[in-house]
Design an enzyme around this catalytic site. Structure first.
Site, PDB file in Angstrom:
ATOM      1  N   ARG A   1      17.109   1.214  -3.828  1.00 15.05           N
ATOM      2  CA  ARG A   1      15.831   0.940  -4.488  1.00 15.05           C
ATOM      3  C   ARG A   1      15.957   1.223  -5.982  1.00 15.05           C
ATOM      4  O   ARG A   1      16.822   1.979  -6.409  1.00 15.05           O
ATOM      5  CB  ARG A   1      14.729   1.803  -3.874  1.00 15.05           C
ATOM      6  CG  ARG A   1      14.758   1.707  -2.359  1.00 15.05           C
ATOM      7  CD  ARG A   1      13.585   2.353  -1.729  1.00 15.05           C
ATOM      8  NE  ARG A   1      12.331   1.735  -2.136  1.00 15.05           N
ATOM      9  CZ  ARG A   1      11.154   2.215  -1.780  1.00 15.05           C
ATOM     10  NH1 ARG A   1      11.091   3.297  -1.046  1.00 15.05           N
ATOM     11  NH2 ARG A   1      10.050   1.627  -2.174  1.00 15.05           N
TER      12      ARG A   1
ATOM     13  N   PRO B   1       0.831  -1.213   0.000  1.00 15.24           N
ATOM     14  CA  PRO B   1       0.000   0.000   0.000  1.00 15.24           C
ATOM     15  C   PRO B   1       0.867   1.264   0.000  1.00 15.24           C
ATOM     16  O   PRO B   1       1.655   1.487   0.903  1.00 15.24           O
ATOM     17  CB  PRO B   1      -0.818  -0.107   1.285  1.00 15.24           C
ATOM     18  CG  PRO B   1      -0.402  -1.356   1.963  1.00 15.24           C
ATOM     19  CD  PRO B   1       0.738  -1.964   1.235  1.00 15.24           C
ATOM     20  N   GLU B   2       0.719   2.057  -1.035  1.00 16.02           N
ATOM     21  CA  GLU B   2       1.404   3.353  -1.112  1.00 16.02           C
ATOM     22  C   GLU B   2       0.409   4.425  -0.670  1.00 16.02           C
ATOM     23  O   GLU B   2      -0.740   4.125  -0.362  1.00 16.02           O
ATOM     24  CB  GLU B   2       1.865   3.605  -2.557  1.00 16.02           C
ATOM     25  CG  GLU B   2       2.921   2.636  -3.055  1.00 16.02           C
ATOM     26  CD  GLU B   2       4.307   2.908  -2.460  1.00 16.02           C
ATOM     27  OE1 GLU B   2       4.504   3.965  -1.833  1.00 16.02           O
ATOM     28  OE2 GLU B   2       5.192   2.052  -2.622  1.00 16.02           O
TER      29      GLU B   2
ATOM     30  N   LYS C   1       1.970   7.751   5.273  1.00 15.73           N
ATOM     31  CA  LYS C   1       1.280   6.470   5.138  1.00 15.73           C
ATOM     32  C   LYS C   1       0.736   5.984   6.492  1.00 15.73           C
ATOM     33  O   LYS C   1       0.402   4.820   6.650  1.00 15.73           O
ATOM     34  CB  LYS C   1       2.227   5.437   4.518  1.00 15.73           C
ATOM     35  CG  LYS C   1       2.528   5.792   3.055  1.00 15.73           C
ATOM     36  CD  LYS C   1       2.978   4.610   2.242  1.00 15.73           C
ATOM     37  CE  LYS C   1       4.452   4.374   2.360  1.00 15.73           C
ATOM     38  NZ  LYS C   1       4.886   3.218   1.539  1.00 15.73           N
TER      39      LYS C   1
END
Ligand SMILES: [Zn+2]
Length: 265
Positions: A255, A2-3, A59
């Site tokens: 990343r 979930p972003e 978030k």
């Protein structure tokens, strides 16, 4: 995973379904999710409180409860937070669940178990930058913060002190839209490009939130904003949608970063 758009979609749905509803009882099934807080104490603190408001910060899902208490939920990799029609019909294996005042259930499900549920004392949210979808996040705020930084553009965007919760996919997409090379020192990017970057962040996130809300309006567990088509993310070796160049993947801060070497300079 979930972003920000998925977390925002979850918050909007919860707001409609659970605002004003009491938590009759709290059940922390996976004790470590409240760490370093004691799960029995967390349960006791939550029991009997009413959900007054649901906010999002980055978030983090912030459930504001009666008596001035805030429950903070972070979904991490696989978490999901949602209401079911009857708390007795909950599936086995949830990290936590709550019986609601009207018999429904609020479920925190998380297959990988990395998500957290704690009583918020504000310390985790300290130093978090502006919310990209809030009025506080203006082009000038971004420009001021960028011109004072020497970070590479992509790492700048992933830095939570600069922008809260933007995330890897949307950072790559925003840089592509603004034609900024992910390794460019952000402080040397021109003002017009920083303005374009600001506009791109807001537009891309709004589109992704809309897409995530559509996905979450369907029943079931975690949904990704799947009909949001990335222009560069995950497209290594494919043609650039803008110039016909070939999308390249590099590693930055551990990343993957995707970009077009031809039109992002
Ligand atoms: Zn290109």
């Amino acid at each position: 995973m979930p972003e920000l758009p998925e977390v925002e979609a979850i918050c909007r749905k919860l707001r409609k379904q659970a605002t004003g509803v009491p938590l009759v009882s709290a059940h922390i099934e996976r004790r470590r999710i409240t760490s370093p807080q004691n799960s029995a104490e967390v349960e006791a603190l939550l029991d009997g409180r009413t959900i007054e408001r649901i906010d999002r910060r980055g978030k983090n899902i912030l459930i504001r409860l009666s008596g001035g208490l805030t429950m903070r939920v972070h979904l991490r990799m696989t978490g999901n937070l949602y209401v079911i029609p009857d708390s007795r019909l909950r599936p086995a294996g949830s990290s936590a669940w709550f019986e609601l005042g009207d018999g429904r259930g609020l479920l925190f499900e998380d297959t990988r178990g990395l998500g957290t549920l704690t009583i918020d004392d504000g310390s985790m949210l300290e130093g978090l930058g502006p919310e990209p979808l809030s009025r506080q996040f203006t082009a000038d705020v971004l420009i001021r913060s960028a011109t004072a930084s020497r970070q590479p553009a992509k790492l700048f965007l992933l830095d939570q002190r600069r922008v809260a919760g933007l995330g890897n996919i949307y950072a790559a997409e925003a840089l592509f839209a603004a034609r900024i090379h992910p390794r460019s020192p952000i402080g040397s990017v021109s003002r017009p490009r920083l303005r374009a970057l600001h506009a791109a962040i807001v537009r891309i996130l709004r589109d992704a939130v809309r897409s995530a809300c559509r996905a979450y309006s369907r029943p079931g567990g975690f949904q990704e904003a799947e009909d949001y088509p990335p222009a560069v993310y995950g497209r290594e070796g494919e043609d650039c949608v803008r110039c016909g160049g070939v999308i390249r993947r590099i590693a930055q801060g551990g990343r993957s970063t995707f970009y077009c070497p031809k039109c992002q300079r």
